[in-house]
Design an enzyme around this catalytic site. Sequence first.
Site, PDB file in Angstrom:
ATOM      1  N   LYS A   1       2.171  -3.908   6.573  1.00 40.67           N
ATOM      2  CA  LYS A   1       2.540  -3.896   5.145  1.00 40.67           C
ATOM      3  C   LYS A   1       4.051  -3.729   4.998  1.00 40.67           C
ATOM      4  CE  LYS A   1      -1.374  -4.612   3.513  1.00 40.67           C
ATOM      5  NZ  LYS A   1      -1.617  -5.889   2.862  1.00 40.67           N
TER       6      LYS A   1
ATOM      7  N   TYR B   1      -1.692  -1.088  10.884  1.00 42.68           N
ATOM      8  CA  TYR B   1      -1.965  -1.660   9.553  1.00 42.68           C
ATOM      9  C   TYR B   1      -0.797  -1.381   8.614  1.00 42.68           C
ATOM     10  CZ  TYR B   1      -3.572  -1.684   4.723  1.00 42.68           C
ATOM     11  OH  TYR B   1      -3.639  -1.882   3.368  1.00 42.68           O
TER      12      TYR B   1
ATOM     13  N   SER C   1       0.829  -1.200   0.000  1.00 43.32           N
ATOM     14  CA  SER C   1       0.000   0.000   0.000  1.00 43.32           C
ATOM     15  C   SER C   1       0.868   1.257   0.000  1.00 43.32           C
ATOM     16  CB  SER C   1      -0.864  -0.020   1.266  1.00 43.32           C
ATOM     17  OG  SER C   1      -1.441   1.243   1.494  1.00 43.32           O
TER      18      SER C   1
HETATM   19  P1  NAD Z   1     -10.792  -7.011   1.481  1.00 41.22           P
HETATM   20  O1  NAD Z   1     -10.968  -6.991   2.952  1.00 41.22           O
HETATM   21  O2  NAD Z   1     -11.967  -6.749   0.629  1.00 41.22           O
HETATM   22  O3  NAD Z   1     -10.151  -8.422   1.043  1.00 41.22           O
HETATM   23  C1  NAD Z   1      -9.243  -9.147   1.861  1.00 41.22           C
HETATM   24  C2  NAD Z   1      -9.760 -10.581   1.970  1.00 41.22           C
HETATM   25  O4  NAD Z   1      -8.867 -11.341   2.791  1.00 41.22           O
HETATM   26  C3  NAD Z   1     -11.147 -10.663   2.611  1.00 41.22           C
HETATM   27  O5  NAD Z   1     -12.026 -11.349   1.731  1.00 41.22           O
HETATM   28  C4  NAD Z   1     -10.910 -11.431   3.912  1.00 41.22           C
HETATM   29  O6  NAD Z   1     -12.018 -12.238   4.233  1.00 41.22           O
HETATM   30  C5  NAD Z   1      -9.645 -12.215   3.607  1.00 41.22           C
HETATM   31  N1  NAD Z   1      -8.818 -12.568   4.773  1.00 41.22           N
HETATM   32  C6  NAD Z   1      -8.374 -11.721   5.755  1.00 41.22           C
HETATM   33  N2  NAD Z   1      -7.623 -12.415   6.633  1.00 41.22           N
HETATM   34  C7  NAD Z   1      -7.570 -13.710   6.198  1.00 41.22           C
HETATM   35  C8  NAD Z   1      -6.951 -14.891   6.688  1.00 41.22           C
HETATM   36  N3  NAD Z   1      -6.228 -14.908   7.819  1.00 41.22           N
HETATM   37  N4  NAD Z   1      -7.113 -16.049   5.983  1.00 41.22           N
HETATM   38  C9  NAD Z   1      -7.846 -16.066   4.855  1.00 41.22           C
HETATM   39  N5  NAD Z   1      -8.477 -14.975   4.344  1.00 41.22           N
HETATM   40  C10 NAD Z   1      -8.320 -13.802   5.017  1.00 41.22           C
HETATM   41  O7  NAD Z   1      -9.610  -6.015   1.129  1.00 41.22           O
HETATM   42  P2  NAD Z   1      -9.165  -5.442  -0.285  1.00 41.22           P
HETATM   43  O8  NAD Z   1      -9.557  -4.014  -0.349  1.00 41.22           O
HETATM   44  O9  NAD Z   1      -9.579  -6.380  -1.362  1.00 41.22           O
HETATM   45  O10 NAD Z   1      -7.593  -5.474  -0.095  1.00 41.22           O
HETATM   46  C11 NAD Z   1      -6.803  -6.576  -0.544  1.00 41.22           C
HETATM   47  C12 NAD Z   1      -5.374  -6.358  -0.099  1.00 41.22           C
HETATM   48  O11 NAD Z   1      -4.900  -5.112  -0.619  1.00 41.22           O
HETATM   49  C13 NAD Z   1      -5.210  -6.262   1.420  1.00 41.22           C
HETATM   50  O12 NAD Z   1      -4.006  -6.901   1.779  1.00 41.22           O
HETATM   51  C14 NAD Z   1      -5.121  -4.769   1.676  1.00 41.22           C
HETATM   52  O13 NAD Z   1      -4.399  -4.468   2.827  1.00 41.22           O
HETATM   53  C15 NAD Z   1      -4.406  -4.291   0.419  1.00 41.22           C
HETATM   54  N6  NAD Z   1      -4.679  -2.888   0.099  1.00 41.22           N
HETATM   55  C16 NAD Z   1      -5.969  -2.452  -0.022  1.00 41.22           C
HETATM   56  C17 NAD Z   1      -6.235  -1.116  -0.298  1.00 41.22           C
HETATM   57  C18 NAD Z   1      -7.649  -0.617  -0.404  1.00 41.22           C
HETATM   58  O14 NAD Z   1      -7.859   0.604  -0.342  1.00 41.22           O
HETATM   59  N7  NAD Z   1      -8.655  -1.450  -0.578  1.00 41.22           N
HETATM   60  C19 NAD Z   1      -5.173  -0.204  -0.467  1.00 41.22           C
HETATM   61  C20 NAD Z   1      -3.865  -0.676  -0.361  1.00 41.22           C
HETATM   62  C21 NAD Z   1      -3.621  -2.032  -0.077  1.00 41.22           C
HETATM   63  C1  UD1 Z   2      -6.823   5.637   3.601  1.00 41.12           C
HETATM   64  C2  UD1 Z   2      -5.928   4.968   4.622  1.00 41.12           C
HETATM   65  C3  UD1 Z   2      -4.700   4.394   3.935  1.00 41.12           C
HETATM   66  C4  UD1 Z   2      -5.085   3.465   2.779  1.00 41.12           C
HETATM   67  C5  UD1 Z   2      -5.982   4.266   1.828  1.00 41.12           C
HETATM   68  C6  UD1 Z   2      -6.480   3.432   0.667  1.00 41.12           C
HETATM   69  C7  UD1 Z   2      -6.369   6.299   6.650  1.00 41.12           C
HETATM   70  C8  UD1 Z   2      -5.781   7.244   7.647  1.00 41.12           C
HETATM   71  N1  UD1 Z   2      -5.553   5.936   5.635  1.00 41.12           N
HETATM   72  O1  UD1 Z   2      -6.122   6.726   3.132  1.00 41.12           O
HETATM   73  O2  UD1 Z   2      -3.899   3.671   4.848  1.00 41.12           O
HETATM   74  O3  UD1 Z   2      -3.923   3.020   2.105  1.00 41.12           O
HETATM   75  O4  UD1 Z   2      -7.127   4.740   2.548  1.00 41.12           O
HETATM   76  O5  UD1 Z   2      -7.393   2.489   1.111  1.00 41.12           O
HETATM   77  O6  UD1 Z   2      -7.487   5.842   6.768  1.00 41.12           O
HETATM   78  N2  UD1 Z   2     -12.265  12.101   3.333  1.00 41.12           N
HETATM   79  C9  UD1 Z   2     -13.265  12.973   3.713  1.00 41.12           C
HETATM   80  N3  UD1 Z   2     -14.382  12.456   4.305  1.00 41.12           N
HETATM   81  C10 UD1 Z   2     -14.557  11.117   4.511  1.00 41.12           C
HETATM   82  C11 UD1 Z   2     -13.529  10.235   4.108  1.00 41.12           C
HETATM   83  C12 UD1 Z   2     -12.386  10.761   3.530  1.00 41.12           C
HETATM   84  O7  UD1 Z   2     -13.147  14.193   3.534  1.00 41.12           O
HETATM   85  O8  UD1 Z   2     -15.590  10.721   5.054  1.00 41.12           O
HETATM   86  C13 UD1 Z   2     -11.072  12.648   2.663  1.00 41.12           C
HETATM   87  C14 UD1 Z   2      -9.771  12.379   3.402  1.00 41.12           C
HETATM   88  O9  UD1 Z   2      -9.485  13.403   4.320  1.00 41.12           O
HETATM   89  C15 UD1 Z   2      -8.773  12.321   2.222  1.00 41.12           C
HETATM   90  C16 UD1 Z   2      -9.606  11.745   1.073  1.00 41.12           C
HETATM   91  O10 UD1 Z   2     -10.961  11.994   1.409  1.00 41.12           O
HETATM   92  O11 UD1 Z   2      -8.365  13.612   1.877  1.00 41.12           O
HETATM   93  C17 UD1 Z   2      -9.411  10.251   0.869  1.00 41.12           C
HETATM   94  O12 UD1 Z   2      -9.608   9.579   2.112  1.00 41.12           O
HETATM   95  P1  UD1 Z   2      -9.614   7.963   2.215  1.00 41.12           P
HETATM   96  O13 UD1 Z   2     -10.527   7.398   1.192  1.00 41.12           O
HETATM   97  O14 UD1 Z   2      -9.859   7.600   3.627  1.00 41.12           O
HETATM   98  O15 UD1 Z   2      -8.133   7.538   1.764  1.00 41.12           O
HETATM   99  P2  UD1 Z   2      -6.701   7.950   2.364  1.00 41.12           P
HETATM  100  O16 UD1 Z   2      -6.814   9.050   3.336  1.00 41.12           O
HETATM  101  O17 UD1 Z   2      -5.791   8.151   1.213  1.00 41.12           O
END
Ligand code: NAD
Ligand code: UD1
Length: 339
Positions: free
Chosen positions: A151, A147, A122
């Site tokens: 990572k 979190y 991330s």
């Molecule tokens: P998500 O929660 O939708 O998917 C993660 C999946 O992993 C879920 O279906 C959950 O049930 C499963 N899981 C969790 N722990 C487990 C375990 N111990 N054994 C088996 N299954 C398990 O999340 P996502 O948004 O699809 O994210 C996927 C990956 O990408 C994650 O590692 C997350 O940290 C990373 N990531 C997500 C974002 C985002 O904004 N969504 C941003 C940066 C990185």
């Molecule tokens: C969040 C996570 C980050 C993760 C990323 C992508 C936090 C502190 N960080 O970051 O670890 O990698 O999501 O999943 O949660 N905002 C509003 N109102 C809201 C929600 C958000 O104004 O109700 C604003 C925030 O201040 C920011 C932008 O929208 O400026 C995006 O926010 P968000 O979607 O939470 O993503 P990140 O802050 O980038």
Amino acid sequence: MKILLTGGAGYIGSHTAVELIKAGHSVVIIDNLINSSEDVIKNIKRITGTEISFYKLDLRDDFSCVFSGHVFDACIHFAGLKAVGESVSLPLRYYNNNLISTLNLIKTLENHNCKNIIFSSSATVYGTPAEIPITEQCPKGTCTNPYGWTKWVIEQILTDLHVSDPSWNIVILRYFNPVGAHQSGLIGESPKGIPNNLMPYITQVASGRLEKLHIFGNDYETPDGTGIRDYIHVVDLAKGHVAALKALKKSSENQTSDDNGLLSVYNLGTGRGYSVLEMVNTFEKVNGLKVPYVIEGRRAGDIGICYSDPSKARRELNWKAEYGLEEMCRDSWNWEKNK
Ligand code: NAD
Ligand code: UD1
């Protein structure tokens, strides 16, 4: 190729499953469904017309049974807990789940002679970024929450693993802000409780489930004062994994000795930042809906501007994000209203 997807029932994993199948790969999913449901598996089948092997298992347990029926070419490791706020109140749960599952996964893959892995990291590893746009070289390891630390520690574990055994092929993908959903409206993001992230909050205000959006700060050094982020359509992000897999395959096929496996890191973003107000305005315009909002103070731990330099992925993986903000807003709403 046959690919093991951990966390493949989740938001990004399910979209990646669809794109992998479209590209001719077969997928096997392991997920304990802690943050997803089996309906997602059914909907991947509906979209692709393909049967999916699914195992409801926790990666921290012994899951070697999965390998008795399959030989994997590579693993994409999505599984993990990802709620930033929850990780602050429940740090041990996050360290336990994310680290133990990764260690167990690596050992199990090694035991079954699969040394090709792609890891979901991330942009959070850059903490408060030292430079904008953020390149892969930007300083890291100043995470602001547990979190983020999981990572960063997993990136370190994978790097150390590669030093000790360079026959591993490892790709680390640092995602920026995934939004949107598959155009079918059958899969998308389903946050539990009140969403923390911007886009799901906007869609729930638009649907009337939430009353109004709270915009966290309009006094940042940005053109309209609201925070800027690099939003990327989840389908583009999913295609980034298909591209990374190609690089992994090429490396593993060209591997002539036990010491020339790949270790690469890529930013997956669009390279373009949008402010909160731009997001709200575009969402309203594209979908013909109103999103009432109020301006609040800044959210603790937030930064003003965060967007990627994705040129390394473009150069080396031949991948770039194609969808614009309008498609991200359209598909996010299409998913929300079909739920
Ligand atoms: P998500 O929660 O939708 O998917 C993660 C999946 O992993 C879920 O279906 C959950 O049930 C499963 N899981 C969790 N722990 C487990 C375990 N111990 N054994 C088996 N299954 C398990 O999340 P996502 O948004 O699809 O994210 C996927 C990956 O990408 C994650 O590692 C997350 O940290 C990373 N990531 C997500 C974002 C985002 O904004 N969504 C941003 C940066 C990185
Ligand atoms: C969040 C996570 C980050 C993760 C990323 C992508 C936090 C502190 N960080 O970051 O670890 O990698 O999501 O999943 O949660 N905002 C509003 N109102 C809201 C929600 C958000 O104004 O109700 C604003 C925030 O201040 C920011 C932008 O929208 O400026 C995006 O926010 P968000 O979607 O939470 O993503 P990140 O802050 O980038």
